[in-house]
Design a protein around this motif. Structure first.
Motif, PDB file in Angstrom:
ATOM      1  N   THR A 183      -7.950   4.012  -3.048  1.00 52.20           N
ATOM      2  CA  THR A 183      -9.310   4.102  -2.545  1.00 52.20           C
ATOM      3  C   THR A 183     -10.255   3.466  -3.548  1.00 52.20           C
ATOM      4  OG1 THR A 183      -8.759   6.232  -1.534  1.00 52.20           O
ATOM      5  CG2 THR A 183     -11.088   5.690  -1.675  1.00 52.20           C
ATOM      6  N   GLY A 184     -11.083   2.552  -3.078  1.00 53.47           N
ATOM      7  CA  GLY A 184     -12.123   1.962  -3.924  1.00 53.47           C
ATOM      8  C   GLY A 184     -11.588   1.335  -5.202  1.00 53.47           C
ATOM      9  N   GLY A 185     -10.473   0.632  -5.131  1.00 54.59           N
ATOM     10  CA  GLY A 185      -9.914  -0.018  -6.306  1.00 54.59           C
ATOM     11  C   GLY A 185      -9.195   0.906  -7.268  1.00 54.59           C
ATOM     12  N   GLU A 186      -8.884   2.116  -6.801  1.00 54.44           N
ATOM     13  CA  GLU A 186      -8.212   3.070  -7.677  1.00 54.44           C
ATOM     14  C   GLU A 186      -6.941   3.601  -7.022  1.00 54.44           C
ATOM     15  OE1 GLU A 186     -10.204   5.947 -10.527  1.00 54.44           O
ATOM     16  OE2 GLU A 186      -9.818   7.222  -8.780  1.00 54.44           O
ATOM     17  N   ASN A 187      -5.856   3.616  -7.803  1.00 54.87           N
ATOM     18  CA  ASN A 187      -4.604   4.242  -7.378  1.00 54.87           C
ATOM     19  C   ASN A 187      -4.661   5.714  -7.745  1.00 54.87           C
ATOM     20  OD1 ASN A 187      -3.193   1.779  -6.622  1.00 54.87           O
ATOM     21  ND2 ASN A 187      -3.155   1.328  -8.809  1.00 54.87           N
ATOM     22  N   ARG A 188      -4.105   6.545  -6.870  1.00 53.40           N
ATOM     23  CA  ARG A 188      -4.047   7.985  -7.132  1.00 53.40           C
ATOM     24  C   ARG A 188      -2.674   8.477  -6.696  1.00 53.40           C
ATOM     25  NH1 ARG A 188      -7.879  12.413  -7.316  1.00 53.40           N
ATOM     26  NH2 ARG A 188      -6.965  14.279  -6.425  1.00 53.40           N
ATOM     27  N   ASP A 239      12.604  13.248  -5.627  1.00 52.29           N
ATOM     28  CA  ASP A 239      13.621  14.299  -5.650  1.00 52.29           C
ATOM     29  C   ASP A 239      13.203  15.497  -6.502  1.00 52.29           C
ATOM     30  OD1 ASP A 239      16.332  15.125  -4.836  1.00 52.29           O
ATOM     31  OD2 ASP A 239      16.756  15.004  -6.996  1.00 52.29           O
ATOM     32  N   LEU A 240      12.437  15.247  -7.552  1.00 53.33           N
ATOM     33  CA  LEU A 240      12.101  16.315  -8.499  1.00 53.33           C
ATOM     34  C   LEU A 240      10.737  16.954  -8.259  1.00 53.33           C
ATOM     35  CD1 LEU A 240      13.497  14.676 -11.760  1.00 53.33           C
ATOM     36  CD2 LEU A 240      14.543  16.486 -10.362  1.00 53.33           C
ATOM     37  N   THR A 241      10.022  16.496  -7.234  1.00 50.99           N
ATOM     38  CA  THR A 241       8.744  17.113  -6.887  1.00 50.99           C
ATOM     39  C   THR A 241       8.822  17.662  -5.469  1.00 50.99           C
ATOM     40  OG1 THR A 241       7.828  15.016  -6.060  1.00 50.99           O
ATOM     41  CG2 THR A 241       7.370  15.586  -8.371  1.00 50.99           C
ATOM     42  N   GLU A 242       7.939  18.590  -5.190  1.00 44.54           N
ATOM     43  CA  GLU A 242       7.848  19.079  -3.819  1.00 44.54           C
ATOM     44  C   GLU A 242       7.172  18.036  -2.942  1.00 44.54           C
ATOM     45  OE1 GLU A 242       5.518  22.755  -2.110  1.00 44.54           O
ATOM     46  OE2 GLU A 242       7.364  23.396  -3.125  1.00 44.54           O
ATOM     47  N   SER A 243       6.198  17.324  -3.530  1.00 43.71           N
ATOM     48  CA  SER A 243       5.574  16.199  -2.831  1.00 43.71           C
ATOM     49  C   SER A 243       4.984  15.233  -3.853  1.00 43.71           C
ATOM     50  CB  SER A 243       4.493  16.675  -1.858  1.00 43.71           C
ATOM     51  OG  SER A 243       3.371  17.163  -2.563  1.00 43.71           O
ATOM     52  N   ALA A 244       4.958  13.968  -3.452  1.00 40.42           N
ATOM     53  CA  ALA A 244       4.358  12.895  -4.252  1.00 40.42           C
ATOM     54  C   ALA A 244       3.566  12.031  -3.282  1.00 40.42           C
ATOM     55  CB  ALA A 244       5.428  12.078  -4.963  1.00 40.42           C
ATOM     56  N   VAL A 245       2.242  12.095  -3.376  1.00 38.67           N
ATOM     57  CA  VAL A 245       1.377  11.415  -2.414  1.00 38.67           C
ATOM     58  C   VAL A 245       0.575  10.334  -3.127  1.00 38.67           C
ATOM     59  CG1 VAL A 245      -0.510  11.705  -0.757  1.00 38.67           C
ATOM     60  CG2 VAL A 245       1.217  13.503  -1.014  1.00 38.67           C
ATOM     61  N   GLY A 296      13.495   5.147 -10.311  1.00 35.94           N
ATOM     62  CA  GLY A 296      12.330   5.966 -10.628  1.00 35.94           C
ATOM     63  C   GLY A 296      11.725   6.690  -9.445  1.00 35.94           C
ATOM     64  N   TRP A 297      11.524   5.974  -8.346  1.00 35.54           N
ATOM     65  CA  TRP A 297      10.895   6.622  -7.199  1.00 35.54           C
ATOM     66  C   TRP A 297      11.824   7.634  -6.546  1.00 35.54           C
ATOM     67  CZ3 TRP A 297       6.209   7.647  -5.998  1.00 35.54           C
ATOM     68  CH2 TRP A 297       5.210   6.883  -6.584  1.00 35.54           C
ATOM     69  N   PHE A 298      13.119   7.408  -6.632  1.00 35.38           N
ATOM     70  CA  PHE A 298      14.051   8.437  -6.155  1.00 35.38           C
ATOM     71  C   PHE A 298      13.855   9.708  -6.979  1.00 35.38           C
ATOM     72  CE2 PHE A 298      17.939  10.827  -6.788  1.00 35.38           C
ATOM     73  CZ  PHE A 298      18.206  11.227  -5.492  1.00 35.38           C
ATOM     74  N   GLY A 347       0.776  -1.231   0.000  1.00 33.26           N
ATOM     75  CA  GLY A 347       0.000   0.000   0.000  1.00 33.26           C
ATOM     76  C   GLY A 347       0.806   1.279   0.000  1.00 33.26           C
ATOM     77  N   THR A 348       2.081   1.183  -0.310  1.00 36.99           N
ATOM     78  CA  THR A 348       2.928   2.373  -0.293  1.00 36.99           C
ATOM     79  C   THR A 348       3.999   2.278  -1.384  1.00 36.99           C
ATOM     80  OG1 THR A 348       4.290   3.780   1.127  1.00 36.99           O
ATOM     81  CG2 THR A 348       4.506   1.416   1.450  1.00 36.99           C
TER      82      THR A 348
END
Length: 153
Positions: A133-138, A123-129, A117-119, A94-95
């Motif tokens: 929820t309900g079968g959907e990734n966001r 590193d290139l965004t201020e935040s990545a959240v 990729g995740w680095f 889940g993360t």
């Protein structure tokens, strides 16, 4: 270039497969360029989106027929935000992965081929959240304030 409107955005719908990534990146880059984003900012957004969209194609829809992906981009309050939504597999545990660079002080043959990729995304965004929820990734990507090109930045 005209200033970015205060509440401007767009939505793209695509299929989560590798063949659609490059055309979507071109379309996003062209659209953001028309809104006055600098070349550096465009390159950063393009790199982050390439990583995220390839992850969706390779991992979220792994082992199943490619499914829908929605990309929403907005330039609001002087900030670039992009949200990606898909109905693929959830992130393991889940993360997202931690995005830690491997130790560079090992023999070259021991370095991983991928996994950076995740680095880059973090590193290139201020935040990545990431949320599921309900079968959907966001995945909400905040690139931070967009410099005012007229202010000499």
């Amino acid at each position: 270039m005209p200033p970015i409107p205060p509440d401007d955005g767009f939505t793209l719908r695509l299929t989560g497969c590798e063949t659609e990534v490059r055309p979507v990146l071109r379309q996003v880059r062209d659209t953001l360029a028309r809104h006055g984003l600098s070349r550096d900012r465009l390159g950063t957004a393009e790199l982050v989106l390439a990583e995220a969209l390839n992850n969706i194609a390779e991992h979220a829809y792994a082992g199943q027929v490619s499914g829908p992906v929605t990309l929403r981009a907005s330039l609001r309050d002087g900030r670039l935000r992009i949200v990606l939504e898909d109905r693929g597999n959830p992130m393991p545990a889940g993360t997202p992965p931690p995005g830690i660079l491997p130790d560079p002080h090992v023999p070259r043959s021991d370095l991983p081929e991928g996994g950076f990729g995740w680095f880059l995304i973090r590193d290139l965004t201020e935040s990545a959240v990431y949320t599921r929820t309900g079968g959907e990734n966001r995945l909400e990507l905040d690139f931070g304030p967009v410099p005012d090109r007229n202010a000499g930045v």
